[in-house]
Structures are given as C-alpha cells and as structure tokens.
Design a protein around this motif. Structure first.
Motif, PDB file in Angstrom:
ATOM      1  N   LEU A 127       0.817  -1.214   0.000  1.00 24.15           N
ATOM      2  CA  LEU A 127       0.000   0.000   0.000  1.00 24.15           C
ATOM      3  C   LEU A 127       0.847   1.259   0.000  1.00 24.15           C
ATOM      4  O   LEU A 127       0.500   2.267  -0.604  1.00 24.15           O
ATOM      5  N   PHE A 128       1.990   1.211   0.683  1.00 23.13           N
ATOM      6  CA  PHE A 128       2.740   2.432   0.971  1.00 23.13           C
ATOM      7  C   PHE A 128       4.218   2.078   1.078  1.00 23.13           C
ATOM      8  O   PHE A 128       4.584   1.106   1.740  1.00 23.13           O
ATOM      9  N   THR A 129       5.056   2.821   0.401  1.00 22.06           N
ATOM     10  CA  THR A 129       6.506   2.646   0.493  1.00 22.06           C
ATOM     11  C   THR A 129       7.154   4.016   0.642  1.00 22.06           C
ATOM     12  O   THR A 129       6.812   4.954  -0.086  1.00 22.06           O
ATOM     13  N   GLU A 130       8.072   4.103   1.577  1.00 23.64           N
ATOM     14  CA  GLU A 130       8.772   5.372   1.791  1.00 23.64           C
ATOM     15  C   GLU A 130      10.250   5.100   2.025  1.00 23.64           C
ATOM     16  O   GLU A 130      10.615   4.156   2.731  1.00 23.64           O
ATOM     17  N   ARG A 131      11.088   5.939   1.445  1.00 24.14           N
ATOM     18  CA  ARG A 131      12.530   5.845   1.670  1.00 24.14           C
ATOM     19  C   ARG A 131      13.069   7.229   2.005  1.00 24.14           C
ATOM     20  O   ARG A 131      12.739   8.204   1.334  1.00 24.14           O
ATOM     21  N   MET A 132      13.880   7.271   3.039  1.00 25.64           N
ATOM     22  CA  MET A 132      14.482   8.544   3.453  1.00 25.64           C
ATOM     23  C   MET A 132      15.988   8.355   3.590  1.00 25.64           C
ATOM     24  O   MET A 132      16.453   7.411   4.225  1.00 25.64           O
ATOM     25  N   LEU A 133      16.732   9.242   2.988  1.00 28.46           N
ATOM     26  CA  LEU A 133      18.187   9.184   3.048  1.00 28.46           C
ATOM     27  C   LEU A 133      18.718  10.517   3.541  1.00 28.46           C
ATOM     28  O   LEU A 133      18.428  11.562   2.965  1.00 28.46           O
ATOM     29  N   MET A 134      19.486  10.461   4.630  1.00 28.44           N
ATOM     30  CA  MET A 134      20.150  11.650   5.165  1.00 28.44           C
ATOM     31  C   MET A 134      21.654  11.452   5.092  1.00 28.44           C
ATOM     32  O   MET A 134      22.191  10.495   5.654  1.00 28.44           O
ATOM     33  N   GLU A 135      22.333  12.343   4.389  1.00 30.15           N
ATOM     34  CA  GLU A 135      23.796  12.351   4.318  1.00 30.15           C
ATOM     35  C   GLU A 135      24.273  13.782   4.561  1.00 30.15           C
ATOM     36  O   GLU A 135      24.687  14.486   3.644  1.00 30.15           O
ATOM     37  N   PRO A 136      24.181  14.234   5.806  1.00 26.93           N
ATOM     38  CA  PRO A 136      24.409  15.657   6.098  1.00 26.93           C
ATOM     39  C   PRO A 136      25.817  16.151   5.806  1.00 26.93           C
ATOM     40  O   PRO A 136      26.006  17.356   5.597  1.00 26.93           O
ATOM     41  N   THR A 137      26.803  15.247   5.775  1.00 23.64           N
ATOM     42  CA  THR A 137      28.164  15.696   5.451  1.00 23.64           C
ATOM     43  C   THR A 137      28.311  15.941   3.954  1.00 23.64           C
ATOM     44  O   THR A 137      29.264  16.579   3.512  1.00 23.64           O
ATOM     45  N   THR A 138      27.346  15.433   3.155  1.00 27.02           N
ATOM     46  CA  THR A 138      27.363  15.640   1.712  1.00 27.02           C
ATOM     47  C   THR A 138      26.346  16.686   1.284  1.00 27.02           C
ATOM     48  O   THR A 138      26.651  17.607   0.516  1.00 27.02           O
ATOM     49  N   ILE A 139      25.099  16.521   1.786  1.00 23.85           N
ATOM     50  CA  ILE A 139      24.021  17.457   1.476  1.00 23.85           C
ATOM     51  C   ILE A 139      23.423  17.935   2.798  1.00 23.85           C
ATOM     52  O   ILE A 139      22.855  17.131   3.537  1.00 23.85           O
ATOM     53  N   PRO A 140      23.542  19.218   3.141  1.00 23.68           N
ATOM     54  CA  PRO A 140      23.010  19.709   4.423  1.00 23.68           C
ATOM     55  C   PRO A 140      21.514  19.445   4.539  1.00 23.68           C
ATOM     56  O   PRO A 140      20.767  19.571   3.562  1.00 23.68           O
ATOM     57  N   ILE A 141      21.075  19.046   5.744  1.00 21.75           N
ATOM     58  CA  ILE A 141      19.642  18.815   5.955  1.00 21.75           C
ATOM     59  C   ILE A 141      19.024  19.893   6.846  1.00 21.75           C
ATOM     60  O   ILE A 141      17.801  19.949   6.973  1.00 21.75           O
ATOM     61  N   ASN A 142      19.864  20.750   7.451  1.00 20.78           N
ATOM     62  CA  ASN A 142      19.321  21.856   8.244  1.00 20.78           C
ATOM     63  C   ASN A 142      19.159  23.080   7.346  1.00 20.78           C
ATOM     64  O   ASN A 142      19.736  24.138   7.571  1.00 20.78           O
ATOM     65  N   MET A 143      18.325  22.900   6.327  1.00 17.60           N
ATOM     66  CA  MET A 143      18.099  23.954   5.348  1.00 17.60           C
ATOM     67  C   MET A 143      16.619  23.978   4.988  1.00 17.60           C
ATOM     68  O   MET A 143      15.879  23.037   5.269  1.00 17.60           O
ATOM     69  N   ARG A 144      16.185  25.061   4.379  1.00 16.16           N
ATOM     70  CA  ARG A 144      14.797  25.197   3.967  1.00 16.16           C
ATOM     71  C   ARG A 144      14.457  24.094   2.956  1.00 16.16           C
ATOM     72  O   ARG A 144      15.212  23.811   2.040  1.00 16.16           O
ATOM     73  N   GLY A 145      13.305  23.455   3.160  1.00 21.73           N
ATOM     74  CA  GLY A 145      12.912  22.356   2.316  1.00 21.73           C
ATOM     75  C   GLY A 145      13.264  21.005   2.892  1.00 21.73           C
ATOM     76  O   GLY A 145      12.771  19.978   2.420  1.00 21.73           O
ATOM     77  N   ALA A 146      14.105  20.988   3.912  1.00 22.03           N
ATOM     78  CA  ALA A 146      14.433  19.751   4.638  1.00 22.03           C
ATOM     79  C   ALA A 146      13.969  19.934   6.081  1.00 22.03           C
ATOM     80  O   ALA A 146      12.792  20.123   6.332  1.00 22.03           O
ATOM     81  N   LEU A 147      14.890  19.912   7.048  1.00 18.15           N
ATOM     82  CA  LEU A 147      14.484  20.114   8.448  1.00 18.15           C
ATOM     83  C   LEU A 147      14.436  21.581   8.836  1.00 18.15           C
ATOM     84  O   LEU A 147      13.872  21.929   9.876  1.00 18.15           O
ATOM     85  N   GLY A 148      15.041  22.436   8.022  1.00 22.34           N
ATOM     86  CA  GLY A 148      15.051  23.852   8.368  1.00 22.34           C
ATOM     87  C   GLY A 148      15.820  24.091   9.654  1.00 22.34           C
ATOM     88  O   GLY A 148      16.931  23.577   9.836  1.00 22.34           O
ATOM     89  N   THR A 149      15.236  24.837  10.576  1.00 18.97           N
ATOM     90  CA  THR A 149      15.898  25.143  11.848  1.00 18.97           C
ATOM     91  C   THR A 149      15.638  24.082  12.918  1.00 18.97           C
ATOM     92  O   THR A 149      16.165  24.182  14.018  1.00 18.97           O
ATOM     93  N   PHE A 150      14.827  23.077  12.592  1.00 17.31           N
ATOM     94  CA  PHE A 150      14.484  22.066  13.591  1.00 17.31           C
ATOM     95  C   PHE A 150      15.563  20.990  13.676  1.00 17.31           C
ATOM     96  O   PHE A 150      16.306  20.756  12.714  1.00 17.31           O
ATOM     97  N   LEU A 151      15.626  20.333  14.839  1.00 14.67           N
ATOM     98  CA  LEU A 151      16.672  19.346  15.103  1.00 14.67           C
ATOM     99  C   LEU A 151      16.155  17.916  15.133  1.00 14.67           C
ATOM    100  O   LEU A 151      16.900  16.984  14.818  1.00 14.67           O
ATOM    101  N   TYR A 152      14.909  17.726  15.533  1.00 17.51           N
ATOM    102  CA  TYR A 152      14.339  16.383  15.691  1.00 17.51           C
ATOM    103  C   TYR A 152      13.222  16.183  14.683  1.00 17.51           C
ATOM    104  O   TYR A 152      12.423  17.089  14.426  1.00 17.51           O
ATOM    105  N   SER A 153      13.157  14.982  14.126  1.00 16.05           N
ATOM    106  CA  SER A 153      12.055  14.629  13.221  1.00 16.05           C
ATOM    107  C   SER A 153      11.410  13.345  13.718  1.00 16.05           C
ATOM    108  O   SER A 153      12.089  12.435  14.205  1.00 16.05           O
ATOM    109  N   GLY A 154      10.085  13.272  13.609  1.00 22.03           N
ATOM    110  CA  GLY A 154       9.361  12.106  14.100  1.00 22.03           C
ATOM    111  C   GLY A 154       8.207  11.747  13.188  1.00 22.03           C
ATOM    112  O   GLY A 154       7.622  12.609  12.518  1.00 22.03           O
ATOM    113  N   THR A 155       7.906  10.449  13.157  1.00 25.96           N
ATOM    114  CA  THR A 155       6.794   9.935  12.363  1.00 25.96           C
ATOM    115  C   THR A 155       5.993   8.956  13.209  1.00 25.96           C
ATOM    116  O   THR A 155       6.568   8.144  13.945  1.00 25.96           O
ATOM    117  N   LEU A 156       4.675   9.037  13.122  1.00 25.55           N
ATOM    118  CA  LEU A 156       3.804   8.063  13.774  1.00 25.55           C
ATOM    119  C   LEU A 156       2.801   7.558  12.746  1.00 25.55           C
ATOM    120  O   LEU A 156       2.133   8.350  12.079  1.00 25.55           O
TER     121      LEU A 156
END
Length: 232
Positions: A127-156
C-alpha cells in the motif's frame, strides 16, 4: 496487553552489526513493544550497521511499536528497513524519532549516513513505500525544504484497515499543528486504512510530548483507552 521491552545488551549499535526484530500478533492478541532506551549508533570509521524490523498484525490483533529515538553519533552509518504486514480487522501504531546526534558533545548532524525505508502491506498487497536518506556531510539537511531550523524529526503511523480511519484522523487532527518550537502535520494513507503524523521539533522533550499525545488520542479511538504510563 503484554508489554515487551527490547534490550540491546551491547548498549549501542556498532559497525558490522546486523540486527533483526520480528514482532507478530495473531488471533486477537494485543501487544505493546518499546525499547529500554534510545538506539545509539556508535561512530563507524569503517563499514556500517543494518537493522530489519518486521511487524505483523493478523486476525483481529493489535500492535504498538514505539521505540525510543535513534541517536546517530558522529561518523555513524546506518540502514534500517521496516516492513509492516497487516490485514483488515487488525490495528497497528508505530513511531520513529530521529535525533540530530549527541547535543551535549556539540554533535549536530555529524553522522555520515542514515537510510530508513518503510513498507506497508494490507492483505498481502503493498500500500505504501517510503525511503528517506540523510547524508548531512554531503548534502546539508538543516536547510529550507528539509528540516530547516528544527533538530528532531518524528513519524507516527496508525493503521486501521477496515476500521474507523476517519475517527483516527480526526483525533490526530485535534493536536496543535504549530508552536514556537515545533511543526506537526497529519495525512491520510491511501485506501482509507489509516494516517501518518509528521513532527519537527527543536527539543527531545517537545518531540516526545507530541508523539505521546498523538499516540494517546489515537489509541483512545482504536481501543477505547488512553496511553498508559510506561516505566523506563
């Protein structure tokens, strides 16, 4: 309901580790599974670690899988694959929280790679497939469109195929969506089988509070009881 605490006796996940967790409930069984503490991903100068999680709820059963947060330490590399297999008439709640690292040591997104994949099957059909890849030393994730200024991410995830998906959606939607230190969103899954809740937060305490609040409200809709107090 049985409460099961999963313990990793090594205290952390190390390079080369290959872990597998299989949780099955059948014939109307009810099960709550959590961890004793956060999943700490140790520094991995060579290689990576992998974990496979399989959750199966069948024949009118109910599973809660709510582990503590994943803490990827500096230079860690980790892949996780979560498979959820559920049939109509069963129910399941699962959560995942990602920390930025060991903040007390000044580690903020210093890990090498974090790759998380989730697949949901209902009555044997994906029904549902999701893939998430974080490589912050290659592509910053603390930027607009990703986590922005936030530090923690959660899914329920809350799955009720054949059940009261609208009631679960309304319960989660009653949560506050924005605050000074968080953002929250609720979405319906395909086929009216459940919902997904996303949270971004600045602190661990805020993230835990929001995920627990969502769990409690959704749980009331599913089984008519609020979330219990868990001893850790």
């Amino acid at each position: 309901m049985a409460f099961v605490y999963v313990l990793n006796p090594s205290g952390a996940v190390f390079s080369g580790d290959k872990l597998e967790l299989r949780i099955v409930a059948r014939n109307g069984g009810k099960l709550h599974v959590t961890s004793t503490s956060a999943t700490k991903l140790h520094r991995m100068l060579d290689g990576s670690a992998y974990q496979k999680v399989h959750l199966e709820a069948k024949q009118g059963s109910y599973i809660e899988y709510l582990p503590d947060q994943i803490i990827p330490q500096a230079q860690s590399s980790y892949d996780q694959e979560t498979t959820i297999d559920i049939d109509r008439g069963s129910m399941l709640i699962a959560s995942e929280i990602i920390a930025p690292g060991r903040l007390a040591r000044g580690e903020i997104f210093a890990f090498t790679r974090l790759k998380l994949a989730t697949r949901i099957s209902v009555d044997g059909s994906t029904l549902f497939t999701e893939r998430m890849l974080m490589e912050p030393t290659t592509i910053p994730i603390n930027m607009r469109g990703a986590l922005g200024t936030f530090l923690y991410s959660g899914t329920l995830l809350a799955l009720v195929p054949g059940g009261n998906a609208k009631g679960v959606y309304d319960a989660a939607s009653s949560l506050d969506m924005t605050g000074e230190d968080f953002r929250l969103g609720v979405g319906a899954l395909p086929g009216a089988v459940g919902i997904i809740v996303r949270v971004l937060a600045l602190s661990s305490s805020t993230m835990t509070r929001l995920i627990d609040d969502a769990w409690s409200r959704i749980r009331m809709q599913m089984i008519g009881a609020p979330a219990p107090s868990r001893r850790k």
